[in-house]
Design a protein around this motif. Structure first.
Motif, PDB file in Angstrom:
ATOM      1  N   TYR A   1     -17.970  16.406 118.237  1.00 23.44           N
ATOM      2  CA  TYR A   1     -16.703  17.068 118.588  1.00 23.44           C
ATOM      3  C   TYR A   1     -15.580  16.047 118.569  1.00 23.44           C
ATOM      4  O   TYR A   1     -15.711  14.959 119.148  1.00 23.44           O
ATOM      5  CB  TYR A   1     -16.841  17.696 119.969  1.00 23.44           C
ATOM      6  CG  TYR A   1     -15.570  18.288 120.530  1.00 23.44           C
ATOM      7  CD1 TYR A   1     -15.034  19.463 119.996  1.00 23.44           C
ATOM      8  CD2 TYR A   1     -14.918  17.697 121.610  1.00 23.44           C
ATOM      9  CE1 TYR A   1     -13.871  20.017 120.526  1.00 23.44           C
ATOM     10  CE2 TYR A   1     -13.763  18.251 122.151  1.00 23.44           C
ATOM     11  CZ  TYR A   1     -13.247  19.407 121.600  1.00 23.44           C
ATOM     12  OH  TYR A   1     -12.096  19.950 122.129  1.00 23.44           O
ATOM     13  N   ARG A   2     -14.465  16.375 117.901  1.00 25.07           N
ATOM     14  CA  ARG A   2     -13.354  15.425 117.790  1.00 25.07           C
ATOM     15  C   ARG A   2     -12.099  15.925 118.484  1.00 25.07           C
ATOM     16  O   ARG A   2     -11.086  15.203 118.518  1.00 25.07           O
ATOM     17  CB  ARG A   2     -13.013  15.151 116.317  1.00 25.07           C
ATOM     18  CG  ARG A   2     -14.157  14.688 115.453  1.00 25.07           C
ATOM     19  CD  ARG A   2     -14.944  13.538 116.009  1.00 25.07           C
ATOM     20  NE  ARG A   2     -14.137  12.349 116.278  1.00 25.07           N
ATOM     21  CZ  ARG A   2     -14.590  11.268 116.903  1.00 25.07           C
ATOM     22  NH1 ARG A   2     -15.842  11.230 117.334  1.00 25.07           N
ATOM     23  NH2 ARG A   2     -13.811  10.231 117.117  1.00 25.07           N
TER      24      ARG A   2
ATOM     25  N   VAL B   1     -14.521  19.427 114.226  1.00 26.21           N
ATOM     26  CA  VAL B   1     -15.895  18.949 114.389  1.00 26.21           C
ATOM     27  C   VAL B   1     -16.358  18.352 113.068  1.00 26.21           C
ATOM     28  O   VAL B   1     -15.857  18.692 112.002  1.00 26.21           O
ATOM     29  CB  VAL B   1     -16.855  20.094 114.803  1.00 26.21           C
ATOM     30  CG1 VAL B   1     -16.480  20.678 116.140  1.00 26.21           C
ATOM     31  CG2 VAL B   1     -16.901  21.191 113.755  1.00 26.21           C
ATOM     32  N   ARG B   2     -17.311  17.439 113.138  1.00 23.30           N
ATOM     33  CA  ARG B   2     -17.881  16.883 111.917  1.00 23.30           C
ATOM     34  C   ARG B   2     -19.314  16.459 112.211  1.00 23.30           C
ATOM     35  O   ARG B   2     -19.744  16.462 113.368  1.00 23.30           O
ATOM     36  CB  ARG B   2     -17.044  15.697 111.419  1.00 23.30           C
ATOM     37  CG  ARG B   2     -17.001  14.512 112.366  1.00 23.30           C
ATOM     38  CD  ARG B   2     -15.930  13.506 111.906  1.00 23.30           C
ATOM     39  NE  ARG B   2     -15.962  12.280 112.693  1.00 23.30           N
ATOM     40  CZ  ARG B   2     -14.890  11.526 112.934  1.00 23.30           C
ATOM     41  NH1 ARG B   2     -13.701  11.878 112.469  1.00 23.30           N
ATOM     42  NH2 ARG B   2     -14.999  10.416 113.644  1.00 23.30           N
TER      43      ARG B   2
ATOM     44  N   ARG C   1     -25.749   9.215 114.450  1.00 19.08           N
ATOM     45  CA  ARG C   1     -25.792   8.803 115.858  1.00 19.08           C
ATOM     46  C   ARG C   1     -27.146   8.157 116.129  1.00 19.08           C
ATOM     47  O   ARG C   1     -28.121   8.423 115.426  1.00 19.08           O
ATOM     48  CB  ARG C   1     -25.619  10.006 116.791  1.00 19.08           C
ATOM     49  CG  ARG C   1     -24.262  10.653 116.700  1.00 19.08           C
ATOM     50  CD  ARG C   1     -23.972  11.470 117.934  1.00 19.08           C
ATOM     51  NE  ARG C   1     -23.734  10.617 119.111  1.00 19.08           N
ATOM     52  CZ  ARG C   1     -23.501  11.092 120.324  1.00 19.08           C
ATOM     53  NH1 ARG C   1     -23.497  12.372 120.543  1.00 19.08           N
ATOM     54  NH2 ARG C   1     -23.284  10.273 121.340  1.00 19.08           N
TER      55      ARG C   1
ATOM     56  N   ARG D   1     -15.833  16.257 126.161  1.00 14.49           N
ATOM     57  CA  ARG D   1     -15.393  14.926 125.727  1.00 14.49           C
ATOM     58  C   ARG D   1     -15.620  14.712 124.233  1.00 14.49           C
ATOM     59  O   ARG D   1     -16.640  15.140 123.687  1.00 14.49           O
ATOM     60  CB  ARG D   1     -16.129  13.851 126.530  1.00 14.49           C
ATOM     61  CG  ARG D   1     -15.842  13.974 128.024  1.00 14.49           C
ATOM     62  CD  ARG D   1     -16.491  12.888 128.843  1.00 14.49           C
ATOM     63  NE  ARG D   1     -16.465  13.239 130.263  1.00 14.49           N
ATOM     64  CZ  ARG D   1     -17.157  12.609 131.194  1.00 14.49           C
ATOM     65  NH1 ARG D   1     -17.941  11.591 130.870  1.00 14.49           N
ATOM     66  NH2 ARG D   1     -17.074  12.991 132.460  1.00 14.49           N
ATOM     67  N   VAL D   2     -14.640  14.032 123.621  1.00 11.24           N
ATOM     68  CA  VAL D   2     -14.753  13.679 122.207  1.00 11.24           C
ATOM     69  C   VAL D   2     -16.003  12.823 122.018  1.00 11.24           C
ATOM     70  O   VAL D   2     -16.269  11.918 122.801  1.00 11.24           O
ATOM     71  CB  VAL D   2     -13.484  12.937 121.754  1.00 11.24           C
ATOM     72  CG1 VAL D   2     -13.683  12.272 120.391  1.00 11.24           C
ATOM     73  CG2 VAL D   2     -12.313  13.909 121.700  1.00 11.24           C
ATOM     74  N   GLY D   3     -16.769  13.131 120.986  1.00 12.32           N
ATOM     75  CA  GLY D   3     -17.988  12.370 120.726  1.00 12.32           C
ATOM     76  C   GLY D   3     -19.241  13.094 121.154  1.00 12.32           C
ATOM     77  O   GLY D   3     -20.347  12.659 120.840  1.00 12.32           O
ATOM     78  N   SER D   4     -19.094  14.202 121.874  1.00 15.64           N
ATOM     79  CA  SER D   4     -20.304  14.879 122.332  1.00 15.64           C
ATOM     80  C   SER D   4     -20.813  15.843 121.257  1.00 15.64           C
ATOM     81  O   SER D   4     -20.097  16.235 120.341  1.00 15.64           O
ATOM     82  CB  SER D   4     -20.081  15.589 123.665  1.00 15.64           C
ATOM     83  OG  SER D   4     -18.912  16.361 123.632  1.00 15.64           O
TER      84      SER D   4
ATOM     85  N   GLY E   1     -23.109  17.225 130.759  1.00 13.85           N
ATOM     86  CA  GLY E   1     -22.924  16.129 129.806  1.00 13.85           C
ATOM     87  C   GLY E   1     -24.138  15.833 128.947  1.00 13.85           C
ATOM     88  O   GLY E   1     -24.331  14.705 128.499  1.00 13.85           O
ATOM     89  N   PHE E   2     -24.958  16.846 128.702  1.00 11.46           N
ATOM     90  CA  PHE E   2     -26.135  16.649 127.853  1.00 11.46           C
ATOM     91  C   PHE E   2     -25.759  16.846 126.387  1.00 11.46           C
ATOM     92  O   PHE E   2     -24.986  17.745 126.062  1.00 11.46           O
ATOM     93  CB  PHE E   2     -27.240  17.654 128.219  1.00 11.46           C
ATOM     94  CG  PHE E   2     -27.781  17.466 129.599  1.00 11.46           C
ATOM     95  CD1 PHE E   2     -28.824  16.575 129.827  1.00 11.46           C
ATOM     96  CD2 PHE E   2     -27.245  18.156 130.672  1.00 11.46           C
ATOM     97  CE1 PHE E   2     -29.326  16.396 131.107  1.00 11.46           C
ATOM     98  CE2 PHE E   2     -27.736  17.975 131.957  1.00 11.46           C
ATOM     99  CZ  PHE E   2     -28.770  17.092 132.180  1.00 11.46           C
ATOM    100  N   ASP E   3     -26.324  16.003 125.512  1.00  9.87           N
ATOM    101  CA  ASP E   3     -26.158  16.254 124.089  1.00  9.87           C
ATOM    102  C   ASP E   3     -26.970  17.471 123.704  1.00  9.87           C
ATOM    103  O   ASP E   3     -28.065  17.694 124.230  1.00  9.87           O
ATOM    104  CB  ASP E   3     -26.611  15.033 123.278  1.00  9.87           C
ATOM    105  CG  ASP E   3     -25.495  14.010 123.140  1.00  9.87           C
ATOM    106  OD1 ASP E   3     -24.319  14.430 123.049  1.00  9.87           O
ATOM    107  OD2 ASP E   3     -25.782  12.803 123.139  1.00  9.87           O
TER     108      ASP E   3
ATOM    109  N   ARG F   1     -32.735  15.167 123.049  1.00  4.39           N
ATOM    110  CA  ARG F   1     -33.502  14.880 124.265  1.00  4.39           C
ATOM    111  C   ARG F   1     -33.589  16.144 125.112  1.00  4.39           C
ATOM    112  O   ARG F   1     -32.578  16.773 125.404  1.00  4.39           O
ATOM    113  CB  ARG F   1     -32.785  13.782 125.071  1.00  4.39           C
ATOM    114  CG  ARG F   1     -33.344  13.609 126.466  1.00  4.39           C
ATOM    115  CD  ARG F   1     -32.414  12.806 127.366  1.00  4.39           C
ATOM    116  NE  ARG F   1     -32.890  12.849 128.739  1.00  4.39           N
ATOM    117  CZ  ARG F   1     -32.102  12.829 129.809  1.00  4.39           C
ATOM    118  NH1 ARG F   1     -30.790  12.738 129.680  1.00  4.39           N
ATOM    119  NH2 ARG F   1     -32.618  12.894 131.017  1.00  4.39           N
TER     120      ARG F   1
ATOM    121  N   GLU G   1     -25.079  19.646 107.724  1.00  4.79           N
ATOM    122  CA  GLU G   1     -23.973  18.834 107.189  1.00  4.79           C
ATOM    123  C   GLU G   1     -22.678  19.638 107.068  1.00  4.79           C
ATOM    124  O   GLU G   1     -21.594  19.074 107.085  1.00  4.79           O
ATOM    125  CB  GLU G   1     -24.326  18.274 105.798  1.00  4.79           C
ATOM    126  CG  GLU G   1     -25.381  17.200 105.780  1.00  4.79           C
ATOM    127  CD  GLU G   1     -26.807  17.761 105.799  1.00  4.79           C
ATOM    128  OE1 GLU G   1     -26.986  18.963 106.111  1.00  4.79           O
ATOM    129  OE2 GLU G   1     -27.735  16.991 105.527  1.00  4.79           O
TER     130      GLU G   1
END
Ligand code: ZN
Ligand code: ZN
Lengths: 383, 160
Positions: free
Chosen positions: A6-7, A12-13, A17, A53-56, A126-128, A136, A356
């Motif tokens: 998430y950006r 999103v992209r 990771r 949050r950005v990055g999740s 806050g879980f991916d 996970r 993708e």
């Protein structure tokens, strides 16, 4: 590994990771075979849910193969193909013990109102999430359920959220034989709620939405009546009229905070954020149900205040019942419905997209393009 | 779209889950009598806390497990730390979090720059699909953006 990232609102992209790791002895690592984009992911995508949050990585609906387990995991083993309920639940707290898996007390540090949910902002722990090649899975003794060998994985992935949430929406309505049930919202959950409502013996199921292709789909899939509120003067009056000016026995809100259909709610809730989204569907549900009726809510609403007609809840003696679905509690019943052919979850899937191409998949679902009802994402590492 | 005339009792599964005892004045739960034990139940061991964890101040200790997807960072992180000083009951919890989310998006773009790449915003926003399936809306939006942009530039040029 590849994962959705998430950006910011509408952006999103997929990115590379690090592989998820076992962080707790009851964790498992699951290689994702299928994952869906959910209507409630759109609230995140639109930037409506605080602490996204950005990055999740989003994604709370997924199936996968167990790749690695922590030392205390006994209920699943490496190689099992599992479906993973969207709620993260410990199985030990008093709420879990009562079957309220959606209300677990040991899965979300960031908030106490909502339990832990995969890929659903830090407000939900806050879980991916599962829109990735690997994920996970905490408390792997509780949630993950081995997919029965004769079950289509496309059916299994919808048992992680859509089917149980739709079913529980109907269940919470306390539907009795002969009732008239109105479902607001013809997204995947609304369609499933309308379909599941029949299991409780009503005589009429009505679905209300503003997009014709979704209504057409709902009518065929859920065998219900389907109406476009854009073609009505006033949906509440319409529903009163069609119930002999009495009101529906049960109203189900499957829309949540980004409802269409009311200019004032749109202005205060969606454009100026003076309230947490537009509560139009809830307003219509409360005002369309009979006196002493039941309103069941599974649509997602944000934390700050909403202009909800609370006075009418009092005046009308309405029972308002709402919750996140307790997936694990419902799974045995729903697996039986699917295996016996009474329910065909995969019939909702209209789009299959490689992981993708996540940005296009979100856009298609968010803008209701290409007659999209439900999208399944397939990571390229699937077996 | 009315199909009221079908015989609904032929719908597969009709009525089979009906439960006269499902009287929705209490949550759907299996009452265990344990409620008054509050939080004194057997817990799994605590997930080690080796990242910065912001926790709700409505509970004295963290939950047993937690996510580690994106620890607070930068200006948005500072705002989030402030927000978590206040409970879920307060606007001063939620409004700063929404503000932090907006700032965080800009931090993400700056971060991309630092890593030497410009975010492909056309791709991230999925505009290819919007153009493919909804070109009228897309062209309309582009035209409005160009027109407004043109007016702004014209206005700025005049002022010089
Ligand atoms: Zn979902
Ligand atoms: Zn629990």
């Amino acid at each position: 590994m590849l994962a959705m990232n998430y950006r910011g609102p509408y952006r999103v992209r997929t990115v590379e990771r690090p592989m998820p790791e076992i962080l707790h002895p009851e964790d498992a690592i699951v290689r994702v075979t299928r994952t869906c984009i959910c209507g409630s992911d759109l609230h995140l995508y639109h930037g409506m849910v605080p602490d996204t949050r950005v990055g999740s990585t989003f994604g709370h609906e997924f199936t996968g193969v167990v790749e690695e387990v922590g030392p205390l995991v006994t209920n699943v083993k490496v190689g099992d193909h599992v479906l993973v309920p969207f709620n993260i639940a410990c199985g030990k707290c008093n709420f879990c013990k009562q079957g309220l898996y959606g209300n677990c007390h040991e899965s979300n540090t960031m908030a106490t109102a909502v339990g832990g949910i995969f890929g659903y902002s830090h407000t939900a722990g806050g879980f991916d999430g599962g829109q990735a090649e690997y994920v996970r899975v905490p408390y792997a003794n509780v949630g993950p359920t081995v997919i029965p060998p004769d079950m289509d994985p496309d059916d299994a992935v919808l048992l992680t959220d859509v089917v149980p949430t739709g079913y529980q929406a109907a269940e919470m309505g306390g539907i009795k034989e002969g009732d008239t049930v109105v479902v607001f919202g013809a997204g995947p959950i609304g369609i499933m709620a309308a379909r599941c409502a029949w299991f409780f013996g009503p005589s009429r199921v009505i679905i209300i939405d503003h997009v014709d292709y979704r209504l057409e789909f709902a009518k065929n899939y859920a065998k219900c009546e389907a109406y476009n509120f854009k073609s009505m003067d006033d949906p509440v009056v319409f529903l009163k009229k069609t119930t002999d000016w009495y009101g529906a026995d049960v109203c189900i809100d499957c829309v949540g905070c980004e409802a269409e259909g009311n200019a004032l709610q749109t202005f205060t809730g969606k454009l100026t954020l003076m309230q947490a989204g537009a509560a139009t569907a809830l307003q219509w549900a409360i005002n369309s149900v009979k006196k002493g009726g039941i309103v069941s809510v599974v649509g997602v609403y944000g934390p700050p205040f909403n202009y909800v007609p609370i006075g009418n809840i009092l005046n009308k003696g309405i029972t308002l019942r709402a919750n996140q679905a307790s997936v694990k509690r419902l799974l045995p019943r729903l697996i039986d419905h699917v295996q016996s052919g009474r329910l065909n979850p995969k019939g909702l899937i209209t789009h299959r997209v490689p992981l993708e191409e996540i940005s296009e998949a979100y856009r298609i679902f968010s803008s209701k393009l290409d007659e999209c009802i439900k999208t399944v994402l397939i990571p390229s590492t699937k077996s | 779209m009315n199909n009221q005339n079908q015989d609904f009792k032929n719908i597969p599964g009709w009525g089979m889950d009906i439960d006269p005892d499902n009287e929705p004045t209490y949550p759907i739960k299996n009452y265990t009598g344990d409620d008054h034990k509050r939080s004194n139940y057997e817990k799994a061991e605590q997930q080690p806390i080796n990242i910065e964890l912001l926790k709700s101040n409505e509970r004295p200790r963290p939950s047993v497990v937690f996510g580690t997807s994106a620890p607070p960072s930068g200006l948005s992180g500072a705002i989030r730390r402030y927000a978590f000083k206040h409970s879920e009951d307060r606007y001063r919890h939620w409004i700063p979090l929404i503000l932090a989310d907006r700032i965080n998006a800009w931090e993400g773009i700056i971060d991309d720059f630092k890593k030497g790449s410009f975010p492909d915003i056309v791709k991230e926003r999925g505009w290819k699909s919007e153009f493919r399936y909804n070109p009228v809306n897309m062209i309309g939006k582009a035209a409005i953006t160009l027109a407004v942009g043109g007016l702004v530039i014209k206005y700025l040029c005049k002022r010089k």
